[in-house]
Design a protein around this motif. Sequence first.
Motif, PDB file in Angstrom:
ATOM      1  N   UNK A 180      -3.114  -6.808   7.823  1.00 25.38           N
ATOM      2  CA  UNK A 180      -1.894  -5.972   8.079  1.00 25.38           C
ATOM      3  C   UNK A 180      -1.859  -4.615   7.071  1.00 25.38           C
ATOM      4  N   UNK A 181      -2.578  -4.380   6.175  1.00 23.68           N
ATOM      5  CA  UNK A 181      -2.694  -3.350   5.639  1.00 23.68           C
ATOM      6  C   UNK A 181      -2.780  -2.154   6.178  1.00 23.68           C
ATOM      7  N   UNK A 182      -3.677  -2.049   7.204  1.00 23.17           N
ATOM      8  CA  UNK A 182      -4.144  -1.140   8.183  1.00 23.17           C
ATOM      9  C   UNK A 182      -3.547  -1.475   9.465  1.00 23.17           C
ATOM     10  N   UNK A 208      -8.098   7.748   7.675  1.00 19.44           N
ATOM     11  CA  UNK A 208      -9.138   8.171   6.313  1.00 19.44           C
ATOM     12  C   UNK A 208      -8.205   8.127   5.179  1.00 19.44           C
ATOM     13  N   UNK A 209      -7.006   8.847   5.399  1.00 19.30           N
ATOM     14  CA  UNK A 209      -5.824   9.039   4.232  1.00 19.30           C
ATOM     15  C   UNK A 209      -5.383   7.658   3.694  1.00 19.30           C
ATOM     16  N   UNK A 210      -5.011   6.967   4.486  1.00 19.26           N
ATOM     17  CA  UNK A 210      -4.373   5.609   4.396  1.00 19.26           C
ATOM     18  C   UNK A 210      -5.238   4.735   3.615  1.00 19.26           C
ATOM     19  N   UNK A 211      -6.485   4.511   4.313  1.00 19.38           N
ATOM     20  CA  UNK A 211      -7.623   3.529   3.388  1.00 19.38           C
ATOM     21  C   UNK A 211      -8.034   4.407   2.105  1.00 19.38           C
ATOM     22  N   UNK A 212      -8.131   5.657   2.034  1.00 18.31           N
ATOM     23  CA  UNK A 212      -8.360   6.119   0.839  1.00 18.31           C
ATOM     24  C   UNK A 212      -7.394   5.883  -0.244  1.00 18.31           C
ATOM     25  N   UNK A 213      -5.998   5.799   0.191  1.00 16.80           N
ATOM     26  CA  UNK A 213      -5.057   5.631  -0.939  1.00 16.80           C
ATOM     27  C   UNK A 213      -5.257   3.812  -1.218  1.00 16.80           C
ATOM     28  N   UNK A 214      -5.535   3.115  -0.211  1.00 19.90           N
ATOM     29  CA  UNK A 214      -5.682   1.543  -0.631  1.00 19.90           C
ATOM     30  C   UNK A 214      -6.895   1.585  -1.503  1.00 19.90           C
ATOM     31  N   UNK A 215      -7.704   2.162  -1.367  1.00 19.43           N
ATOM     32  CA  UNK A 215      -9.020   2.093  -2.070  1.00 19.43           C
ATOM     33  C   UNK A 215      -8.779   2.385  -3.607  1.00 19.43           C
ATOM     34  N   UNK A 216      -8.259   3.542  -3.805  1.00 16.92           N
ATOM     35  CA  UNK A 216      -7.607   4.048  -5.007  1.00 16.92           C
ATOM     36  C   UNK A 216      -6.875   3.346  -5.609  1.00 16.92           C
ATOM     37  N   UNK A 221      -2.624  -5.226  -6.937  1.00 14.80           N
ATOM     38  CA  UNK A 221      -2.922  -6.350  -6.030  1.00 14.80           C
ATOM     39  C   UNK A 221      -2.551  -6.078  -4.519  1.00 14.80           C
ATOM     40  N   UNK A 222      -2.786  -6.718  -3.668  1.00 17.37           N
ATOM     41  CA  UNK A 222      -2.593  -6.383  -1.982  1.00 17.37           C
ATOM     42  C   UNK A 222      -1.124  -6.238  -1.803  1.00 17.37           C
ATOM     43  N   UNK A 223      -0.381  -7.404  -2.551  1.00 19.76           N
ATOM     44  CA  UNK A 223       1.037  -7.272  -2.264  1.00 19.76           C
ATOM     45  C   UNK A 223       1.887  -5.904  -2.728  1.00 19.76           C
ATOM     46  N   UNK A 224       1.344  -5.530  -3.934  1.00 15.13           N
ATOM     47  CA  UNK A 224       2.026  -4.264  -4.646  1.00 15.13           C
ATOM     48  C   UNK A 224       1.569  -3.123  -3.492  1.00 15.13           C
ATOM     49  N   UNK A 225       0.455  -2.911  -3.274  1.00 21.05           N
ATOM     50  CA  UNK A 225       0.178  -2.001  -2.270  1.00 21.05           C
ATOM     51  C   UNK A 225       0.766  -1.854  -1.079  1.00 21.05           C
ATOM     52  N   UNK A 226       0.838  -3.125  -0.683  1.00 21.92           N
ATOM     53  CA  UNK A 226       1.823  -3.347   0.872  1.00 21.92           C
ATOM     54  C   UNK A 226       3.070  -2.759   0.483  1.00 21.92           C
ATOM     55  N   UNK A 227       3.714  -3.085  -0.690  1.00 14.27           N
ATOM     56  CA  UNK A 227       5.144  -2.749  -0.914  1.00 14.27           C
ATOM     57  C   UNK A 227       5.135  -1.032  -0.941  1.00 14.27           C
ATOM     58  N   UNK A 228       4.042  -0.295  -1.695  1.00 15.66           N
ATOM     59  CA  UNK A 228       3.914   1.011  -1.735  1.00 15.66           C
ATOM     60  C   UNK A 228       4.030   1.593  -0.563  1.00 15.66           C
ATOM     61  N   UNK A 229       3.155   1.056   0.359  1.00  9.30           N
ATOM     62  CA  UNK A 229       2.761   1.479   1.675  1.00  9.30           C
ATOM     63  C   UNK A 229       4.105   1.668   2.440  1.00  9.30           C
ATOM     64  N   UNK A 256       9.931   1.418  -6.119  1.00  4.19           N
ATOM     65  CA  UNK A 256       9.470   2.667  -6.789  1.00  4.19           C
ATOM     66  C   UNK A 256       9.466   2.469  -8.318  1.00  4.19           C
ATOM     67  N   UNK A 257      10.596   2.029  -8.802  1.00  2.00           N
ATOM     68  CA  UNK A 257      10.955   1.759 -10.095  1.00  2.00           C
ATOM     69  C   UNK A 257       9.946   0.643 -10.818  1.00  2.00           C
ATOM     70  N   UNK A 258       9.940  -0.265 -10.008  1.00  2.00           N
ATOM     71  CA  UNK A 258       9.050  -1.403 -10.566  1.00  2.00           C
ATOM     72  C   UNK A 258       7.603  -0.914 -10.692  1.00  2.00           C
ATOM     73  N   UNK A 259       6.935  -0.361  -9.773  1.00  2.00           N
ATOM     74  CA  UNK A 259       5.588   0.073  -9.761  1.00  2.00           C
ATOM     75  C   UNK A 259       5.557   1.263 -10.877  1.00  2.00           C
TER      76      UNK A 259
END
Lengths: 141, 141
Positions: B26-28, B46-54, B61-69, B86-89
Amino acid sequence: MDFSIGELARRTEVKVPTIRYYEQIGLLPPPPRTEGQQRRYDKNAVARLGFIKHARELGFDIEAIRAILSLQDNPDQSCSVADRIAKARLAEVEERIASLNALRAELQRMVEECASGRVAECRVIETLADSSNGHGRLVET
Amino acid sequence: MDFSIGELARRTEVKVPTIRYYEQIGLLPPPPRTEGQQRRYDKNAVARLGFIKHARELGFDIEAIRAILSLQDNPDQSCSVADRIAKARLAEVEERIASLNALRAELQRMVEECASGRVAECRVIETLADSSNGHGRLVET
DNA sequence: GTAGCCCCTATAGTGACTAGAGGTTCAAGA
DNA sequence: TCTTGAACCTCTAGTCACTATAGGGGCTAC
């Protein structure tokens, strides 16, 4: 002046099985044991394990950490070897700092917009989406 | 203007099975398919996946990325939720920058000593060994 | 229409832990 | 000194985030 694996775990906040795992894969040297085969550690172990913990949190994989630790363990090895490892890691560290600075700026912008009562538009993806900026994995050559 | 999973993989330098894995968890979002059930992507992917890669390279970790997305995906969600994430990250990012700066300084020192012909004493462990500096994992509360 | 590359799903394997089972050691108190 | 219970031991299996393989189907170029 020496202590158990549980005490080492408390001091470093690294879990006991993880410490044994690091020993198994050779990141930590096998410590002396008591008569009953229990591991005993000293302050050096705290420092070394603390370093490993930090480096893992920063996203370095085990092999990168092994390379950095080899600088510590063999201070007399040829300068060119140490230089190559240190330079590769340095480049990687600098790239990570740059990326994190960009992400920080965007997160800060969002927090500030929130504080001013507006709903934040989120542009984190644009901030960090560019995949053509040489962020590939660095390898010792 | 739309392209296959292999083309997306080339553009982002993310492997094909990894892309399918990100979709599965469910990330993409599931992309449109051709008649023959093949996935088709566009520039947003491309943009979303590029962000995830970075973000993964930076150690999130995946859950942090899920939160940012989720900030990106729900720009209309309550400000307090976005603010909390945003503050936690942001706090996590700032800690990472500080640690990386320390490590960079030490690696630079080693490279400089090497350049001047001396065998470097390696003090990377001391640089990053302190485990009592609040580097614990941050969690949404 | 068929060759060959790319795509599909599904399952199994890897790296870096993490948890559990089943048994042993150590140290503090009786 | 003896006991008792927390902490230690090894070994195996499970988790997360991929990564590779097997076995099969789609798509474009000749």
